[in-house]
Design a protein around this motif. Structure first.
Motif, PDB file in Angstrom:
ATOM      1  N   TYR A   1      48.389  28.992  44.267  1.00  0.00           N
ATOM      2  CA  TYR A   1      47.839  28.364  45.450  1.00  0.00           C
ATOM      3  C   TYR A   1      49.330  27.725  46.540  1.00  0.00           C
ATOM      4  O   TYR A   1      48.741  27.743  47.848  1.00  0.00           O
ATOM      5  CB  TYR A   1      47.198  26.794  44.577  1.00  0.00           C
TER       6      TYR A   1
ATOM      7  N   LEU B   1      41.803  34.971  48.604  1.00  0.00           N
ATOM      8  CA  LEU B   1      41.713  33.526  48.597  1.00  0.00           C
ATOM      9  C   LEU B   1      43.209  33.647  49.446  1.00  0.00           C
ATOM     10  O   LEU B   1      42.699  31.983  50.459  1.00  0.00           O
ATOM     11  CB  LEU B   1      42.167  33.148  47.220  1.00  0.00           C
TER      12      LEU B   1
ATOM     13  N   ALA C   1      40.428  24.944  40.900  1.00  0.00           N
ATOM     14  CA  ALA C   1      39.847  26.487  40.077  1.00  0.00           C
ATOM     15  C   ALA C   1      38.823  25.474  38.788  1.00  0.00           C
ATOM     16  O   ALA C   1      38.527  24.668  38.164  1.00  0.00           O
ATOM     17  CB  ALA C   1      40.920  27.370  38.781  1.00  0.00           C
TER      18      ALA C   1
ATOM     19  N   ASP D   1      36.735  28.358  43.295  1.00  0.00           N
ATOM     20  CA  ASP D   1      37.621  29.609  42.910  1.00  0.00           C
ATOM     21  C   ASP D   1      37.157  29.723  40.749  1.00  0.00           C
ATOM     22  O   ASP D   1      37.909  28.896  40.509  1.00  0.00           O
ATOM     23  CB  ASP D   1      39.086  29.705  42.542  1.00  0.00           C
TER      24      ASP D   1
ATOM     25  N   ALA E   1      37.009  32.200  38.983  1.00  0.00           N
ATOM     26  CA  ALA E   1      38.065  33.260  38.547  1.00  0.00           C
ATOM     27  C   ALA E   1      37.641  33.135  37.011  1.00  0.00           C
ATOM     28  O   ALA E   1      37.802  35.000  36.672  1.00  0.00           O
ATOM     29  CB  ALA E   1      38.749  33.604  38.608  1.00  0.00           C
ATOM     30  N   TYR E   2      36.859  32.395  36.556  1.00  0.00           N
ATOM     31  CA  TYR E   2      36.874  32.583  34.764  1.00  0.00           C
ATOM     32  C   TYR E   2      35.597  32.505  35.000  1.00  0.00           C
ATOM     33  O   TYR E   2      34.944  31.850  33.799  1.00  0.00           O
ATOM     34  CB  TYR E   2      37.956  31.973  34.072  1.00  0.00           C
TER      35      TYR E   2
ATOM     36  N   TYR F   1      45.800  26.814  38.884  1.00  0.00           N
ATOM     37  CA  TYR F   1      46.429  28.048  39.828  1.00  0.00           C
ATOM     38  C   TYR F   1      47.704  28.357  40.197  1.00  0.00           C
ATOM     39  O   TYR F   1      47.698  27.455  41.852  1.00  0.00           O
ATOM     40  CB  TYR F   1      45.726  28.831  40.138  1.00  0.00           C
TER      41      TYR F   1
ATOM     42  N   THR G   1      36.090  37.190  40.683  1.00  0.00           N
ATOM     43  CA  THR G   1      36.685  37.972  40.429  1.00  0.00           C
ATOM     44  C   THR G   1      36.683  38.771  39.535  1.00  0.00           C
ATOM     45  O   THR G   1      35.368  38.562  37.936  1.00  0.00           O
ATOM     46  CB  THR G   1      38.385  38.150  40.971  1.00  0.00           C
TER      47      THR G   1
ATOM     48  N   ASP H   1      42.712  37.947  44.405  1.00  0.00           N
ATOM     49  CA  ASP H   1      44.052  37.097  45.603  1.00  0.00           C
ATOM     50  C   ASP H   1      44.003  37.232  46.911  1.00  0.00           C
ATOM     51  O   ASP H   1      43.543  36.291  47.252  1.00  0.00           O
ATOM     52  CB  ASP H   1      45.517  37.394  44.537  1.00  0.00           C
TER      53      ASP H   1
ATOM     54  N   SER I   1      38.416  41.253  37.833  1.00  0.00           N
ATOM     55  CA  SER I   1      39.979  41.268  36.588  1.00  0.00           C
ATOM     56  C   SER I   1      38.834  40.552  35.461  1.00  0.00           C
ATOM     57  O   SER I   1      39.113  41.032  34.599  1.00  0.00           O
ATOM     58  CB  SER I   1      40.698  40.403  37.019  1.00  0.00           C
ATOM     59  N   LYS I   2      38.553  39.243  35.277  1.00  0.00           N
ATOM     60  CA  LYS I   2      38.188  39.031  34.104  1.00  0.00           C
ATOM     61  C   LYS I   2      37.012  39.324  33.465  1.00  0.00           C
ATOM     62  O   LYS I   2      36.963  39.024  31.807  1.00  0.00           O
ATOM     63  CB  LYS I   2      38.669  37.262  34.068  1.00  0.00           C
TER      64      LYS I   2
ATOM     65  N   ALA J   1      43.121  26.487  35.989  1.00  0.00           N
ATOM     66  CA  ALA J   1      43.490  26.946  35.320  1.00  0.00           C
ATOM     67  C   ALA J   1      44.836  26.263  35.175  1.00  0.00           C
ATOM     68  O   ALA J   1      45.204  25.640  36.328  1.00  0.00           O
ATOM     69  CB  ALA J   1      44.176  28.572  35.869  1.00  0.00           C
TER      70      ALA J   1
ATOM     71  N   ARG K   1      41.152  45.984  40.965  1.00  0.00           N
ATOM     72  CA  ARG K   1      41.290  44.631  41.869  1.00  0.00           C
ATOM     73  C   ARG K   1      40.361  44.491  42.848  1.00  0.00           C
ATOM     74  O   ARG K   1      40.092  45.436  44.685  1.00  0.00           O
ATOM     75  CB  ARG K   1      42.579  45.748  42.848  1.00  0.00           C
ATOM     76  N   VAL K   2      39.087  44.026  42.302  1.00  0.00           N
ATOM     77  CA  VAL K   2      38.074  43.543  43.163  1.00  0.00           C
ATOM     78  C   VAL K   2      37.344  42.420  42.804  1.00  0.00           C
ATOM     79  O   VAL K   2      37.500  41.165  41.809  1.00  0.00           O
ATOM     80  CB  VAL K   2      36.964  44.893  42.782  1.00  0.00           C
TER      81      VAL K   2
HETATM   82  C1  LIG Z   1      43.545  35.758  37.362  1.00  0.00           C
HETATM   83  C2  LIG Z   1      43.547  33.923  38.902  1.00  0.00           C
HETATM   84  C3  LIG Z   1      43.271  34.993  39.703  1.00  0.00           C
HETATM   85  C4  LIG Z   1      43.190  36.556  40.473  1.00  0.00           C
HETATM   86  O1  LIG Z   1      42.256  37.481  40.366  1.00  0.00           O
HETATM   87  P1  LIG Z   1      42.157  38.667  40.280  1.00  0.00           P
HETATM   88  O2  LIG Z   1      41.241  38.970  41.220  1.00  0.00           O
HETATM   89  O3  LIG Z   1      42.764  39.776  39.670  1.00  0.00           O
HETATM   90  O4  LIG Z   1      43.766  39.097  41.791  1.00  0.00           O
HETATM   91  C5  LIG Z   1      41.998  33.907  41.263  1.00  0.00           C
HETATM   92  N1  LIG Z   1      43.007  32.293  39.974  1.00  0.00           N
HETATM   93  C6  LIG Z   1      42.163  32.346  39.306  1.00  0.00           C
HETATM   94  C7  LIG Z   1      42.084  31.365  39.033  1.00  0.00           C
HETATM   95  C8  LIG Z   1      42.467  33.371  38.372  1.00  0.00           C
HETATM   96  O5  LIG Z   1      43.343  33.085  37.024  1.00  0.00           O
END
Ligand SMILES: *Cc1c(COP(=O)(O)O)cnc(C)c1O
Length: 353
Positions: free
Chosen positions: A114, A90, A151, A181, A183-184, A111, A207, A87, A209-210, A155, A218-219
């Motif tokens: 945005y 971005l 994304a 993006d 993220a997934y 997402y 990220t 985040d 995170s997932k 998402a 938080r990376v």
């Molecule tokens: C979860 C997510 C993020 C943010 O992930 P963080 O690294 O935890 O800030 C960014 N973009 C999308 C589409 C997400 O689902």
């Protein structure tokens, strides 16, 4: 409202993340957290951190972590940027690479952070509708001259463009920036990273995170040409020199280097996701084809609000948006085996089978 607020602050409409309620026994499938423990190597890196590493400021450039990411991707360290969650990465993309003159385009369903950044930084955000199958309208984005923010997987739909589609979009106008993006990343979708060798108008964000079960750390990071990355660094160094603390840098490096963990954990999530999709289908849900760690599904007869409330009643939390086109859909994170079993059992009761 407060009389000291700046005009910008008065006009903000902040992003609302999925709830993190402290309800005992709650099955939490609303924020796409990974169902497993993170890599043991990452946890060990945190435990073994010497006190001196906290006494001193961390490396402002996160060099060791960036090197680890670069070597996994076959890129140079100048092609990697890291931030405090993707985040934050971005948010820097908005300031460093997009401008109020051009704005940018996104799918209409994507997402929901945005448009929040667009507002914060004063950018117009053009929405290109998803097609009827909830897929991204490739031609619609290609036809617009605006920079593109996508994304992939998208998402909250979970559907993904394949590599050829992203290559087409990136190549269709070399003077237009395309931000993907990812993220997934890691749950079965193609990554666009191989295109970095042929295109300098592509930036990829990811990220831990997932994919790496490290949402609490938080990376996040970005991959791109050295010129794009330098733009992000300029904004970062005008905002916060030390976005990643010493714990985050070390644990993230260990997690990135533990590719065996990623391979095993991702395979397990993918298998659980595909099983859950089948089970939802059998309960008369229409399920978007997902390449993420969640499913986006609606029941063929029962409104989304009703299913959502009944799940909540049974202590199962999923995510839902009160938005046209998607109000009947639920976004369901793929949980542990036990959580998925319980979800299917409760849904069976709700839909009356
Ligand atoms: C979860 C997510 C993020 C943010 O992930 P963080 O690294 O935890 O800030 C960014 N973009 C999308 C589409 C997400 O689902």
């Amino acid at each position: 409202m407060n009389r000291f607020w700046s005009p910008v602050t008065r006009d903000l409409s902040p992003y609302v993340p999925g709830e993190q309620p402290r309800v005992p026994g709650l099955i939490k499938l609303n924020t796409n957290e990974h169902p497993e423990e993170p890599s043991a190597a990452a946890l060990a890196a945190i435990r073994e951190l010497p006190g001196d590493a906290l006494r001193r400021y961390p490396d402002p450039e996160s060099l060791a972590l960036r090197q680890a990411i670069a070597s996994q991707e076959g890129l140079s360290v100048e092609q990697v940027f890291v931030g405090n969650g993707s985040d934050e990465v971005l948010a820097h993309v908005f300031q460093a690479l997009l401008s109020a003159e051009t704005g940018f385009s996104v799918p209409d369903i994507t997402y929901s952070f945005y448009p929040v950044w667009a507002r914060l930084y004063g950018l117009v955000c053009e929405q290109v509708p998803l097609d009827d199958g909830m897929g991204v309208d490739l031609e619609g984005h290609a036809a617009s001259p605006l920079p593109i923010l996508l994304a992939n997987p998208n998402a909250p739909t979970g559907t993904a463009l394949d590599l050829e589609a992203v290559r087409y979009l990136v190549g269709s106008n070399p003077d237009r920036l395309v931000v993907i993006d990812e993220a997934y990343y890691g749950f079965g979708a193609d990554t666009a990273a191989v295109l970095l060798a042929e295109a300098d108008n592509l930036l990829i964000t990811r990220t831990l995170s997932k994919s790496h079960a490290l949402a609490g750390l938080r990376v996040g990071y970005a991959l791109g040409s050295p010129g794009l990355i330098e733009g992000l660094v300029r904004v970062k160094d005008s905002f916060n020199s030390y976005p990643l603390d010493a714990l985050a840098q070390r644990a993230a490096q260990a997690a990135v280097e533990d590719s065996a963990w990623l391979e095993r954990a991702s395979a397990s999530v993918i298998a659980a996701r595909d099983r859950l999709a089948q089970e939802l289908g059998a309960l008369d849900f229409e399920v978007c084809p997902s390449k993420a760690n969640f499913l986006f599904a609606r029941h063929r007869r029962i409104p989304g609000r009703v299913v959502f409330d009944a799940l909540r009643e049974a202590n199962i939390l999923v995510r839902r948006w009160d938005k046209p086109r998607i109000e009947d859909y639920l976004r369901i994170t793929v949980g542990t085996e036990d959580q998925c079993r319980r979800l299917v059992e409760v849904l069976g009761g709700i839909v009356g089978r």
